[in-house]
Design an enzyme around this catalytic site. Sequence first.
Site, short mmCIF file in Angstrom:
data_model
loop_
_atom_site.label_atom_id
_atom_site.label_comp_id
_atom_site.label_asym_id
_atom_site.label_seq_id
_atom_site.Cartn_x
_atom_site.Cartn_y
_atom_site.Cartn_z
N PRO A 141 6.16 -2.30 -10.51
CA PRO A 141 4.72 -2.56 -10.72
C PRO A 141 4.38 -4.04 -10.87
CG PRO A 141 5.69 -1.37 -12.60
CD PRO A 141 6.73 -1.41 -11.52
N GLU A 190 11.08 4.56 -15.68
CA GLU A 190 11.86 4.04 -16.80
C GLU A 190 12.60 2.76 -16.42
OE1 GLU A 190 12.04 7.14 -15.72
OE2 GLU A 190 11.54 8.49 -17.36
N ARG A 194 2.46 0.94 11.55
CA ARG A 194 1.33 0.84 12.48
C ARG A 194 1.22 -0.54 13.13
NH1 ARG A 194 -3.28 2.78 11.49
NH2 ARG A 194 -4.50 1.06 12.25
N ASP A 211 -9.10 -3.96 12.65
CA ASP A 211 -10.04 -5.05 12.43
C ASP A 211 -10.10 -5.48 10.97
OD1 ASP A 211 -10.83 -5.47 14.94
OD2 ASP A 211 -12.58 -4.16 14.85
#
Length: 237
Positions: free
Chosen positions: A88, A115, A152, A167
Amino acid sequence: MKKFHILTIFPEFFEGFKNTGIVSKAVKSGLVDINAVNLRDYATDKHRTVDDVVYGGGPGMLLKPEPIFRAYETISKEKKPYVLITEPWGRKFDQEFAYELSKKDEIIIICGRYEGVDERVKSIVDEEVSIGDFVLSGGEPAALVIMDAVIRLIPGVVGDKDSLRVDSFSDGLLGYPNYTRPPVYRGMEVPKVLRSGNHKLIGIWRRWKQIENTYKKRPDLLDKVNLSEKDKIILQN
Ligand code: ADE
């Protein structure tokens, strides 16, 4: 071909992803390979243990280093892939990061757990990556998001008809609004300019809408964009 190796205790998490839509087409046409590696297969004991308690005390369990190192060494025998771990607090994943990763041939994504992971694993990691300022219970959804955005960008994966959304962000601005038939729906009309057939005007209108959209929804992005003199006139109005 681009290769992803996902080191995870939940390989089944990626089944739907591999078999759906654009990603599935890319896999079937050999443009990308997604190898979900079950860390339990690399455990060193008969119970196939992948986690253990924290030295020094503390709640929860940590992912053990051995299965991760063993999986990593098996994968990187011939050449060293680029290694990410989901955390995170890592570098924020964005379109620019996705472009950078689209240039790498082989990527390992280690899915962290809520954890945590034994700190020694960081010695094989090139970058820690976060998909946003919130806490997931595991890195699997983050790995999925990262792979989708990178896949992609591989040439040949997204055909012209699917490329409209590229775009947004690719030139630092949000995209312009698009419409399909019918021309009027519940009193809402498709802008006349888009039905005019005048491609020069359509181009100007779309650029105007891109700038307007970005100004209204994500003004922070405008600081980073190189706007032309014409664009600046639009912005002033
Ligand atoms: N693991 C837990 N939360 C995460 C986040 N926001 N991004 C990446 N990995 C995570």
